[in-house]
Design a protein around this motif. Structure first.
Motif, PDB file in Angstrom:
ATOM      1  N   ALA A 112       0.849  -1.201   0.000  1.00  0.00           N
ATOM      2  CA  ALA A 112       0.000   0.000   0.000  1.00  0.00           C
ATOM      3  C   ALA A 112       0.880   1.244   0.000  1.00  0.00           C
ATOM      4  O   ALA A 112       1.789   1.364   0.827  1.00  0.00           O
ATOM      5  CB  ALA A 112      -0.911   0.005   1.224  1.00  0.00           C
ATOM      6  N   LYS A 113       0.621   2.137  -0.932  1.00  0.00           N
ATOM      7  CA  LYS A 113       1.312   3.425  -0.991  1.00  0.00           C
ATOM      8  C   LYS A 113       0.278   4.507  -0.718  1.00  0.00           C
ATOM      9  O   LYS A 113      -0.599   4.769  -1.546  1.00  0.00           O
ATOM     10  CB  LYS A 113       1.965   3.622  -2.358  1.00  0.00           C
ATOM     11  N   LEU A 114       0.365   5.119   0.452  1.00  0.00           N
ATOM     12  CA  LEU A 114      -0.596   6.109   0.907  1.00  0.00           C
ATOM     13  C   LEU A 114       0.044   7.490   0.919  1.00  0.00           C
ATOM     14  O   LEU A 114       1.280   7.599   0.849  1.00  0.00           O
ATOM     15  CB  LEU A 114      -1.097   5.725   2.304  1.00  0.00           C
ATOM     16  N   PRO A 115      -0.749   8.553   0.993  1.00  0.00           N
ATOM     17  CA  PRO A 115      -0.168   9.900   0.934  1.00  0.00           C
ATOM     18  C   PRO A 115       0.931  10.154   1.954  1.00  0.00           C
ATOM     19  O   PRO A 115       1.907  10.842   1.661  1.00  0.00           O
ATOM     20  CB  PRO A 115      -1.387  10.795   1.181  1.00  0.00           C
ATOM     21  N   GLN A 116       0.782   9.602   3.165  1.00  0.00           N
ATOM     22  CA  GLN A 116       1.753   9.874   4.219  1.00  0.00           C
ATOM     23  C   GLN A 116       2.468   8.622   4.725  1.00  0.00           C
ATOM     24  O   GLN A 116       3.193   8.701   5.712  1.00  0.00           O
ATOM     25  CB  GLN A 116       1.050  10.545   5.421  1.00  0.00           C
ATOM     26  N   ALA A 117       2.270   7.478   4.068  1.00  0.00           N
ATOM     27  CA  ALA A 117       2.834   6.242   4.612  1.00  0.00           C
ATOM     28  C   ALA A 117       2.963   5.183   3.522  1.00  0.00           C
ATOM     29  O   ALA A 117       2.379   5.306   2.440  1.00  0.00           O
ATOM     30  CB  ALA A 117       1.954   5.710   5.744  1.00  0.00           C
ATOM     31  N   GLU A 139       5.423   5.392   8.604  1.00  0.00           N
ATOM     32  CA  GLU A 139       4.892   6.739   8.425  1.00  0.00           C
ATOM     33  C   GLU A 139       5.961   7.713   8.891  1.00  0.00           C
ATOM     34  O   GLU A 139       6.174   7.894  10.084  1.00  0.00           O
ATOM     35  CB  GLU A 139       3.609   6.917   9.231  1.00  0.00           C
ATOM     36  N   GLY A 140       6.680   8.315   7.930  1.00  0.00           N
ATOM     37  CA  GLY A 140       7.809   9.163   8.286  1.00  0.00           C
ATOM     38  C   GLY A 140       8.892   8.318   8.943  1.00  0.00           C
ATOM     39  O   GLY A 140       9.230   7.235   8.469  1.00  0.00           O
ATOM     40  N   PRO A 141       9.420   8.749  10.077  1.00  0.00           N
ATOM     41  CA  PRO A 141      10.469   7.990  10.756  1.00  0.00           C
ATOM     42  C   PRO A 141       9.934   6.874  11.656  1.00  0.00           C
ATOM     43  O   PRO A 141      10.706   6.108  12.224  1.00  0.00           O
ATOM     44  CB  PRO A 141      11.174   9.058  11.603  1.00  0.00           C
ATOM     45  N   VAL A 142       8.604   6.775  11.798  1.00  0.00           N
ATOM     46  CA  VAL A 142       8.004   5.812  12.718  1.00  0.00           C
ATOM     47  C   VAL A 142       7.587   4.557  11.957  1.00  0.00           C
ATOM     48  O   VAL A 142       6.917   4.646  10.919  1.00  0.00           O
ATOM     49  CB  VAL A 142       6.783   6.418  13.431  1.00  0.00           C
ATOM     50  N   ALA A 143       7.979   3.392  12.468  1.00  0.00           N
ATOM     51  CA  ALA A 143       7.651   2.121  11.831  1.00  0.00           C
ATOM     52  C   ALA A 143       6.913   1.209  12.800  1.00  0.00           C
ATOM     53  O   ALA A 143       7.177   1.217  14.002  1.00  0.00           O
ATOM     54  CB  ALA A 143       8.927   1.440  11.333  1.00  0.00           C
TER      55      ALA A 143
END
Length: 358
Positions: free
Chosen positions: A39-44, A62-66
């Protein structure tokens, strides 16, 4: 993540076709997928790995958080909405163990400029007795190396054009690629040793390690109920339509036939059309959704001697197909098919509710 040899089964543009996580999970489980959903989402970005229909790992960043495992699925459930895309890929079974135990995937800071550099890196992995994968992404292709106890067990190479090679031939192409100018990205992953030790165990059914299943027998029972519902729906439908010589139910997300009914050998003459209809159905549905923002319910193709009718079951994300001689009017075929769709959807509703509750 690049998996050489992967085959795209389906792709959704979420702005055109809505898709829930539960629909995605059910579809992949149902067809016994060995591969992954991305899944390729706007923010993740997120991935769910499958082995014989069971979710064996999930990643969400999502950004630096996995997140991993159940936490990753929960984040996907919250974030998969009306933007982004979802793709489902199939992988060769001999790569399935890569999905079952992959952990701790990291981008290596070093780069390779020659086969000498490659051999030096593999030498360090051998000295460390590393068990896991080494991914290499170059300008001319990508490679996946399976490393067991420090030794390279297998190599896959996929060219930029999509051709896949294995073992010695793949290793040769990889060594030629790292000699060419350009940057090479490296990703190193660990394997769960327990998973690796169990790789040869025979498994009649691989249950998801990510979903909580309080009753071990429930998945088998629900799968049997779905199979029975499909078979009996086709039998009842075709019993009332003597002109029908073949019918089947297929999954809209993967195009895989889930149940079939045929009368005699007359169904052989439409074999090729049978294979193409699922993809055609999805294409027509997506075109209508994109151009007219409308939902397709049924479509019909007729020739001098043949009538083909396809109806979508939105509640289950499946399609029901009829092949019939032109002996019966289309109105009779359509009426019977519409009643069968409503009955099938009502019958499947409690089964799907039970699946989501597990």
């Amino acid at each position: 993540m690049k998996f050489p040899g992967s085959k795209l089964l389906h792709h959704w543009d979420l702005s055109v076709q809505k898709l829930s996580l539960d629909d995605l999970l059910r579809s992949c489980q149902q067809v016994g997928l060995t591969g992954f959903a991305e899944a390729k989402l706007p923010q993740a970005v997120a991935m769910i790995f499958y082995y014989l229909g069971g979710e064996v790992n999930a990643l969400y960043r999502e950004g630096p958080v996995a997140y991993t495992g159940q936490a990753a699925l929960q984040r996907m459930r919250e974030k998969v909405a009306e933007e982004g895309s979802v793709s489902v890929y199939e992988l060769p079974l001999d790569m399935a163990h890569l999905l079952r135990g992959i952990t701790n995937r990291q981008l290596l800071k070093e780069t390779l400029r020659s086969r000498t550099d490659l051999n030096a890196l593999l030498g360090r992995l051998e000295k460390a007795q590393h068990t896991g994968t080494l991914e290499l992404q170059t300008g001319t292709g990508a490679a996946m190396l399976l490393v067991v106890g420090g030794r390279v067990s297998n190599v896959y190479w996929e060219t930029a054009a999509g051709l896949t090679y294995e073992k010695g031939e793949a290793r040769q192409l990889l060594e030629e690629a790292v000699e060419k100018p350009g940057e090479t990205q490296l990703f190193l992953s660990d394997f769960s040793r327990d998973v690796w030790k169990s790789r040869h165990e025979v498994q009649d059914l691989v249950r998801s390690r990510l979903e909580r299943r309080p009753e071990p027998a429930a998945p088998e029972q629900l799968a049997a109920e779905e199979e029975t519902a499909r078979r009996e729906t086709l039998e009842a439908l075709c019993a009332s339509l003597p002109s029908v010589f073949q019918a089947f139910i297929f999954d809209l997300m993967t195009g895989v036939a889930l149940a079939r009914w045929g009368r005699g050998t007359s169904s052989l003459r439409v074999g090729l059309l049978t294979e193409k209809l699922p993809a055609l159905t999805v294409t027509l549905r997506d075109l209508l959704a994109a151009e007219g923002q409308d939902n397709m319910e049924v479509f019909e193709v007729t020739t001098d001697r043949l009538a083909v009718m396809v109806s979508i079951v939105p509640e289950t994300q499946e399609g029901i197909v009829l092949f019939a001689d032109r002996a019966q009017p289309s109105a009779l075929l359509g009426g019977a098919l519409a009643r069968a769709v409503r009955s099938y959807a009502a019958r499947m509703a409690p089964v799907r509710a039970a699946e989501q509750a597990i």
